[in-house]
Motif scaffolding. Structure first.
Motif, PDB file in Angstrom:
ATOM      1  N   UNK A  92       0.859  -1.185   0.000  1.00 52.81           N
ATOM      2  CA  UNK A  92       0.000   0.000   0.000  1.00 52.81           C
ATOM      3  C   UNK A  92       0.895   1.235   0.000  1.00 52.81           C
ATOM      4  N   UNK A  93       0.752   2.050  -1.036  1.00 53.74           N
ATOM      5  CA  UNK A  93       1.448   3.339  -1.056  1.00 53.74           C
ATOM      6  C   UNK A  93       0.446   4.406  -0.628  1.00 53.74           C
ATOM      7  N   UNK A  94       0.823   5.235   0.320  1.00 54.64           N
ATOM      8  CA  UNK A  94      -0.074   6.283   0.826  1.00 54.64           C
ATOM      9  C   UNK A  94       0.593   7.621   0.548  1.00 54.64           C
ATOM     10  N   UNK A  95       0.027   8.379  -0.363  1.00 58.38           N
ATOM     11  CA  UNK A  95       0.745   9.569  -0.833  1.00 58.38           C
ATOM     12  C   UNK A  95      -0.089  10.843  -0.661  1.00 58.38           C
ATOM     13  N   UNK A  96       0.413  11.755   0.180  1.00 53.86           N
ATOM     14  CA  UNK A  96      -0.146  13.104   0.243  1.00 53.86           C
ATOM     15  C   UNK A  96      -1.523  13.231   0.849  1.00 53.86           C
ATOM     16  N   UNK A  97      -1.775  12.505   1.917  1.00 58.33           N
ATOM     17  CA  UNK A  97      -3.044  12.727   2.627  1.00 58.33           C
ATOM     18  C   UNK A  97      -2.766  12.961   4.110  1.00 58.33           C
ATOM     19  N   UNK A  98      -3.557  13.871   4.703  1.00 56.08           N
ATOM     20  CA  UNK A  98      -3.388  14.133   6.132  1.00 56.08           C
ATOM     21  C   UNK A  98      -3.961  12.989   6.968  1.00 56.08           C
ATOM     22  N   UNK A  99      -4.804  12.158   6.349  1.00 66.10           N
ATOM     23  CA  UNK A  99      -5.322  10.991   7.057  1.00 66.10           C
ATOM     24  C   UNK A  99      -6.311  11.332   8.155  1.00 66.10           C
ATOM     25  N   UNK A 100      -7.008  12.443   8.010  1.00 64.47           N
ATOM     26  CA  UNK A 100      -7.953  12.833   9.063  1.00 64.47           C
ATOM     27  C   UNK A 100      -9.410  12.725   8.616  1.00 64.47           C
ATOM     28  N   UNK A 101      -9.630  12.459   7.323  1.00 63.41           N
ATOM     29  CA  UNK A 101     -11.008  12.405   6.846  1.00 63.41           C
ATOM     30  C   UNK A 101     -11.420  10.947   6.608  1.00 63.41           C
ATOM     31  N   UNK A 102     -12.455  10.559   7.324  1.00 67.03           N
ATOM     32  CA  UNK A 102     -12.947   9.178   7.238  1.00 67.03           C
ATOM     33  C   UNK A 102     -14.160   9.117   6.317  1.00 67.03           C
ATOM     34  N   UNK A 139       0.779  -5.726   6.139  1.00 70.97           N
ATOM     35  CA  UNK A 139       1.940  -5.949   5.276  1.00 70.97           C
ATOM     36  C   UNK A 139       2.629  -4.640   4.963  1.00 70.97           C
ATOM     37  N   UNK A 140       3.395  -4.649   3.884  1.00 70.12           N
ATOM     38  CA  UNK A 140       4.237  -3.490   3.581  1.00 70.12           C
ATOM     39  C   UNK A 140       3.405  -2.270   3.163  1.00 70.12           C
ATOM     40  N   UNK A 141       3.647  -1.155   3.849  1.00 68.76           N
ATOM     41  CA  UNK A 141       2.975   0.087   3.464  1.00 68.76           C
ATOM     42  C   UNK A 141       3.990   1.223   3.538  1.00 68.76           C
ATOM     43  N   UNK A 142       3.923   2.104   2.554  1.00 73.51           N
ATOM     44  CA  UNK A 142       4.917   3.181   2.461  1.00 73.51           C
ATOM     45  C   UNK A 142       4.182   4.503   2.270  1.00 73.51           C
ATOM     46  N   UNK A 143       4.422   5.423   3.180  1.00 74.13           N
ATOM     47  CA  UNK A 143       3.817   6.749   3.048  1.00 74.13           C
ATOM     48  C   UNK A 143       4.827   7.741   2.476  1.00 74.13           C
ATOM     49  N   UNK A 144       4.344   8.620   1.606  1.00 68.51           N
ATOM     50  CA  UNK A 144       5.174   9.734   1.121  1.00 68.51           C
ATOM     51  C   UNK A 144       4.434  11.019   1.462  1.00 68.51           C
TER      52      UNK A 144
END
Ligand code: APR
Length: 241
Positions: A179-189, A200-205
């Motif tokens: 899972x690539x997680x790119x450019x989100x503040x992660x606050x909106x559900x 498993x493997x997850x990479x945030x940018x």
């Protein structure tokens, strides 16, 4: 950068094939589109939460449409950046985006779930009929031929996601090798909750620490257009395409 190198090593080792890319406004920041919660996110001193609601639209469709026309004009002038293009080179990956700017598709991504709709589509408030609306409207707020108001075909705070979109995204995230997680503040559900479904493997940018950085295996503190091409190059190297 050390974290980037460690993430590349993990990709080389695991050779992920099933890939989901979850994106937010930050992936388009390098195309000159302001994020919601960063500098330049305010419009006439309003926050997204003040305008992107059914209540705000009921109160003043004109004000809400003026905001959307401003955003639509910025996006129309923008081009996909190196991050969008690198993501599009992962032909088999699923892109799950909170963005409504359509830049992933313009970069060539074919498999995109738009969790929050699209700026360049409208919906009639009377019968929900949708149509493409690329060009600026002469008169605001725009109306349908039936006389009712048109609204942007986007998901506002308090509204549900397009039918099936979240279920498809959840399923893909839970099955993914990476899972690539790119450019989100992660606050909106519920979008932010997708990360916790992945094992498993997850990479945030993201140049900043986000609400979901600690849930990721690696959090690379860099801009999307800088780090995404290197990460995605490592994926290609491991899978011979
Ligand atoms: N590269 C990567 N990430 C970046 C960059 C960049 N160049 N510039 C900024 N960011 C990061 C910020 O650090 C921030 O964490 O992108 C994130 C943007 O966060 P938000 O503005 O909150 O955007 P997003 O997470 O997409 O918001 C979610 O909220 O307003 C609603 O519906 C709207 O879809 C949106 C949702």
């Amino acid at each position: 950068m050390e974290v980037l190198r460690a993430a590349v090593d993990a990709i080389r080792k695991e050779k992920p094939r099933k890939i989901v890319v979850l994106t937010g406004a930050g992936v388009s920041a390098d195309s000159g589109i302001p994020t919601f919660r960063g500098a330049g996110g305010l419009w006439r001193n309003y926050r997204a939460e003040d305008l992107a609601t059914p209540e705000a639209f009921a109160r003043s469709p004109l004000l809400v449409w003026e905001w959307y026309e401003w955003r639509r004009s910025i996006v129309r002038e923008a081009e996909p950046n190196a991050a969008h293009r690198a993501i599009a080179s992962l032909a088999k990956a699923l892109v799950v985006t909170q963005n409504v700017d359509g830049l992933h598709q313009r970069a060539g991504s074919q498999n995109v779930i738009e969790l929050h709709g699209n700026l360049f589509r409208t919906r009639c408030v009377r019968d929900d009929s949708r149509r493409d609306a690329i060009h600026a409207f002469g008169d605001l707020p725009p109306h349908c031929e039936c006389g009712a108001l048109l609204r942007p075909d986007v998901v506002w705070f308090g509204e549900t996601l397009p039918e099936g979109a979240f279920a498809r995204a959840s399923h893909a995230v839970s099955e993914a090798d990476l899972l690539l997680v790119i450019g989100t503040s992660g606050v909106v559900f519920p979008a932010a909750g997708l990360v916790s479904l992945h094992d498993g493997l997850s990479i945030e940018i993201n140049p900043q620490v986000s609400a979901i950085s600690s849930a990721c295996t690696f959090a690379i503190a860099a801009k999307a257009a800088e780090a995404a091409p290197a990460i995605i190059e490592a994926i290609h190297a491991g899978t011979d395409r």
